[in-house]
Motif scaffolding. Sequence first.
Motif, PDB file in Angstrom:
ATOM      1  N   LEU A 228       1.430  -1.235  -0.045  1.00 12.68           N
ATOM      2  CA  LEU A 228       0.226  -0.268  -0.013  1.00 12.68           C
ATOM      3  C   LEU A 228       1.566   1.096   0.148  1.00 12.68           C
ATOM      4  CD1 LEU A 228      -3.251  -1.427   2.892  1.00 12.68           C
ATOM      5  CD2 LEU A 228      -3.179  -0.774   0.155  1.00 12.68           C
ATOM      6  N   ALA A 229       1.956   1.488   0.706  1.00 12.50           N
ATOM      7  CA  ALA A 229       3.150   2.448   1.180  1.00 12.50           C
ATOM      8  C   ALA A 229       4.162   2.887  -0.375  1.00 12.50           C
ATOM      9  CB  ALA A 229       3.419   1.818   2.379  1.00 12.50           C
ATOM     10  N   ALA A 230       3.827   1.679  -1.594  1.00 14.04           N
ATOM     11  CA  ALA A 230       4.211   1.624  -2.050  1.00 14.04           C
ATOM     12  C   ALA A 230       3.424   1.696  -3.945  1.00 14.04           C
ATOM     13  CB  ALA A 230       4.576  -0.320  -2.991  1.00 14.04           C
ATOM     14  N   GLY A 231       2.539   1.744  -3.301  1.00 10.64           N
ATOM     15  CA  GLY A 231       0.986   2.663  -4.391  1.00 10.64           C
ATOM     16  C   GLY A 231       0.323   1.775  -4.925  1.00 10.64           C
ATOM     17  N   HIS A 232       0.334   0.184  -4.465  1.00  9.34           N
ATOM     18  CA  HIS A 232      -0.219  -0.596  -5.219  1.00  9.34           C
ATOM     19  C   HIS A 232      -1.826  -0.266  -4.662  1.00  9.34           C
ATOM     20  CE1 HIS A 232       2.435  -3.596  -6.292  1.00  9.34           C
ATOM     21  NE2 HIS A 232       3.439  -2.737  -5.700  1.00  9.34           N
ATOM     22  N   SER A 233      -2.795  -0.376  -5.531  1.00  3.66           N
ATOM     23  CA  SER A 233      -4.120  -0.285  -5.014  1.00  3.66           C
ATOM     24  C   SER A 233      -4.614  -0.659  -4.078  1.00  3.66           C
ATOM     25  CB  SER A 233      -5.191  -0.739  -6.688  1.00  3.66           C
ATOM     26  OG  SER A 233      -5.138  -1.815  -6.591  1.00  3.66           O
ATOM     27  N   ILE A 234      -5.357  -1.033  -3.459  1.00  5.04           N
ATOM     28  CA  ILE A 234      -6.152  -1.352  -2.385  1.00  5.04           C
ATOM     29  C   ILE A 234      -7.019  -3.096  -3.148  1.00  5.04           C
ATOM     30  CG2 ILE A 234      -7.872  -0.957  -0.696  1.00  5.04           C
ATOM     31  CD1 ILE A 234      -7.289   2.147  -0.531  1.00  5.04           C
ATOM     32  N   THR A 235      -7.391  -2.390  -4.338  1.00  5.53           N
ATOM     33  CA  THR A 235      -8.154  -3.997  -5.013  1.00  5.53           C
ATOM     34  C   THR A 235      -7.071  -4.538  -4.906  1.00  5.53           C
ATOM     35  OG1 THR A 235     -10.064  -2.223  -5.653  1.00  5.53           O
ATOM     36  CG2 THR A 235      -9.619  -4.936  -6.540  1.00  5.53           C
ATOM     37  N   SER A 236      -5.937  -4.721  -5.249  1.00  3.78           N
ATOM     38  CA  SER A 236      -5.513  -6.055  -5.584  1.00  3.78           C
ATOM     39  C   SER A 236      -4.353  -6.286  -4.513  1.00  3.78           C
ATOM     40  CB  SER A 236      -3.580  -4.965  -6.648  1.00  3.78           C
ATOM     41  OG  SER A 236      -2.644  -4.362  -5.931  1.00  3.78           O
ATOM     42  N   PHE A 253      -9.089  -4.201   8.198  1.00  3.25           N
ATOM     43  CA  PHE A 253      -8.000  -2.706   8.519  1.00  3.25           C
ATOM     44  C   PHE A 253      -8.642  -1.720   9.507  1.00  3.25           C
ATOM     45  CE2 PHE A 253      -5.026   0.624   6.979  1.00  3.25           C
ATOM     46  CZ  PHE A 253      -3.774   0.524   6.742  1.00  3.25           C
ATOM     47  N   ARG A 254      -9.321  -0.959   9.144  1.00  2.00           N
ATOM     48  CA  ARG A 254      -9.969  -0.280  10.375  1.00  2.00           C
ATOM     49  C   ARG A 254     -10.318  -1.053  11.903  1.00  2.00           C
ATOM     50  NH1 ARG A 254     -14.691   0.032   8.461  1.00  2.00           N
ATOM     51  NH2 ARG A 254     -14.587   1.508   6.973  1.00  2.00           N
ATOM     52  N   ARG A 255     -10.186  -2.362  11.747  1.00  2.00           N
ATOM     53  CA  ARG A 255     -10.440  -2.229  12.791  1.00  2.00           C
ATOM     54  C   ARG A 255      -8.997  -2.175  14.210  1.00  2.00           C
ATOM     55  NH1 ARG A 255     -12.466  -7.147  12.002  1.00  2.00           N
ATOM     56  NH2 ARG A 255     -10.549  -8.198  12.095  1.00  2.00           N
ATOM     57  N   MET A 256      -7.613  -2.778  12.985  1.00  7.17           N
ATOM     58  CA  MET A 256      -6.723  -2.664  13.565  1.00  7.17           C
ATOM     59  C   MET A 256      -5.813  -1.998  13.021  1.00  7.17           C
ATOM     60  SD  MET A 256      -4.976  -6.461  12.176  1.00  7.17           S
ATOM     61  CE  MET A 256      -4.096  -6.237  13.029  1.00  7.17           C
ATOM     62  N   MET A 257      -6.165  -1.021  12.717  1.00  5.55           N
ATOM     63  CA  MET A 257      -5.461   0.544  12.588  1.00  5.55           C
ATOM     64  C   MET A 257      -6.242   2.451  12.290  1.00  5.55           C
ATOM     65  SD  MET A 257      -2.645  -0.555  11.753  1.00  5.55           S
ATOM     66  CE  MET A 257      -1.553   0.898  10.813  1.00  5.55           C
ATOM     67  N   GLY A 258      -7.495   1.471  12.942  1.00  6.05           N
ATOM     68  CA  GLY A 258      -8.670   3.095  13.666  1.00  6.05           C
ATOM     69  C   GLY A 258      -8.573   3.772  12.289  1.00  6.05           C
ATOM     70  N   SER A 259      -8.185   3.251  10.912  1.00  6.55           N
ATOM     71  CA  SER A 259      -9.237   4.547   9.696  1.00  6.55           C
ATOM     72  C   SER A 259      -8.882   3.374   8.557  1.00  6.55           C
ATOM     73  CB  SER A 259      -8.580   5.552   9.401  1.00  6.55           C
ATOM     74  OG  SER A 259      -6.734   5.172   9.230  1.00  6.55           O
ATOM     75  N   PRO A 260      -9.442   3.253   7.916  1.00  2.00           N
ATOM     76  CA  PRO A 260     -10.153   2.538   6.427  1.00  2.00           C
ATOM     77  C   PRO A 260      -8.780   3.299   6.061  1.00  2.00           C
ATOM     78  CG  PRO A 260     -11.977   4.083   6.358  1.00  2.00           C
ATOM     79  CD  PRO A 260     -11.038   4.281   7.167  1.00  2.00           C
ATOM     80  N   PRO A 261      -8.100   2.239   5.267  1.00  2.00           N
ATOM     81  CA  PRO A 261      -6.886   2.252   3.558  1.00  2.00           C
ATOM     82  C   PRO A 261      -6.851   3.481   3.130  1.00  2.00           C
ATOM     83  CG  PRO A 261      -8.145   0.233   4.205  1.00  2.00           C
ATOM     84  CD  PRO A 261      -8.984   0.601   4.645  1.00  2.00           C
ATOM     85  N   ARG A 262      -7.702   3.977   2.250  1.00  2.00           N
ATOM     86  CA  ARG A 262      -7.400   4.937   1.788  1.00  2.00           C
ATOM     87  C   ARG A 262      -7.049   6.389   3.109  1.00  2.00           C
ATOM     88  NH1 ARG A 262      -9.168   5.095  -3.149  1.00  2.00           N
ATOM     89  NH2 ARG A 262     -10.298   2.962  -3.780  1.00  2.00           N
ATOM     90  N   GLN A 263      -8.366   6.549   3.920  1.00  2.00           N
ATOM     91  CA  GLN A 263      -7.998   7.336   4.335  1.00  2.00           C
ATOM     92  C   GLN A 263      -6.478   7.506   5.236  1.00  2.00           C
ATOM     93  OE1 GLN A 263     -11.516   8.138   7.630  1.00  2.00           O
ATOM     94  NE2 GLN A 263      -9.555   9.418   9.094  1.00  2.00           N
ATOM     95  N   TYR A 264      -6.293   6.126   5.677  1.00  2.00           N
ATOM     96  CA  TYR A 264      -4.954   5.843   6.376  1.00  2.00           C
ATOM     97  C   TYR A 264      -3.613   6.241   5.424  1.00  2.00           C
ATOM     98  CZ  TYR A 264      -0.849   3.214   7.896  1.00  2.00           C
ATOM     99  OH  TYR A 264       0.826   3.252   8.296  1.00  2.00           O
ATOM    100  N   LEU A 265      -3.813   5.595   4.288  1.00  2.00           N
ATOM    101  CA  LEU A 265      -2.846   6.314   3.152  1.00  2.00           C
ATOM    102  C   LEU A 265      -2.948   7.632   3.080  1.00  2.00           C
ATOM    103  CD1 LEU A 265      -3.387   3.572   0.937  1.00  2.00           C
ATOM    104  CD2 LEU A 265      -1.197   3.546   2.527  1.00  2.00           C
ATOM    105  N   LEU A 266      -3.678   8.530   3.065  1.00  2.00           N
ATOM    106  CA  LEU A 266      -3.999  10.049   2.478  1.00  2.00           C
ATOM    107  C   LEU A 266      -3.580  10.253   4.272  1.00  2.00           C
ATOM    108  CD1 LEU A 266      -7.476  10.779   1.009  1.00  2.00           C
ATOM    109  CD2 LEU A 266      -5.141  10.700   0.096  1.00  2.00           C
ATOM    110  N   SER A 267      -3.436  10.457   5.320  1.00  2.00           N
ATOM    111  CA  SER A 267      -2.722  11.192   6.503  1.00  2.00           C
ATOM    112  C   SER A 267      -1.732  10.558   6.505  1.00  2.00           C
ATOM    113  CB  SER A 267      -3.954  10.541   7.627  1.00  2.00           C
ATOM    114  OG  SER A 267      -3.285   9.155   7.685  1.00  2.00           O
ATOM    115  N   ARG A 268      -0.724   9.253   6.276  1.00  2.00           N
ATOM    116  CA  ARG A 268       0.432   9.689   5.199  1.00  2.00           C
ATOM    117  C   ARG A 268       1.279   9.826   4.502  1.00  2.00           C
ATOM    118  NH1 ARG A 268       0.877   8.507  10.580  1.00  2.00           N
ATOM    119  NH2 ARG A 268      -1.095   7.229  11.409  1.00  2.00           N
TER     120      ARG A 268
END
Length: 268
Positions: A228-236, A253-268
Amino acid sequence: MRFTEFPTIGVDLDEHRQSLNRIDAAQEPLYAIGRSYKAGMRSPMHSHRKTQLWHARRGVVVVGTSDRRWMIPPGHGLIIPAGLEHASETMSPVEMLSIYVDTQLAFVERPKVVNVTTLAANLMDELVRDAPPFPKPRRRELIMDLLLDEMQQLPEVPLGLPFPNDPRLAAACRAFLEAPRAVASIDDWAATLAMSRRSFTRFFRTQTGVSFVTWRQQACLFASLPRLAAGHSITSVALDAGYENIAAFTTMFRRMMGSPPRQYLLSR
């Protein structure tokens, strides 16, 4: 993602030893350094006399001991106790900041991955930029005091992955990280190790300290974050990890990281 015994790759051992000596000899209560690494760099096993906060500004790093792995994705840090033997491997190009703290000021009993707040990241930046002879020593002292206080408040996130000591089970865990399957069953693993389901579940918890289901969820997240950090799509990433759909992956992802993947990636 390949997990080995962390053989040294791309690291000048003499320079590494000199760096360790400088860190241990530092007289300041908080000693700060910043570095950049290429992907695939592996350090030798080592330890520090001070408590370390290893912060990834960019990229993904895995830090390992003999029986555990911790992942540091962008915006996170790993607090490493003084004296703990560990090695590191960069899974991508990495920009890092490290703070080394006298154990009398910051004693920790176990490693933990933390979410590095904006305040903590900015304070670390200031310490790294402020070079000797420190024209404003009082300001530097205030930054250190505030950073030390902020370090105590950093929220922990579940990015540690226990590894078993049993060679057969460790091999199965490494193979899983190479090709994670969210639907992998206890029965399949038990059959691989020629054990009954009941014996396997008891053995797995004894070896790792967690249930198989908990470990499987953590391992899937562990294997997914670098992609995900390298830019691969969430779907793949979700489908490759064995999830039937994006919703199931997002829920985990939300349960473990506190936010969904897209929101998490944007916050990084």
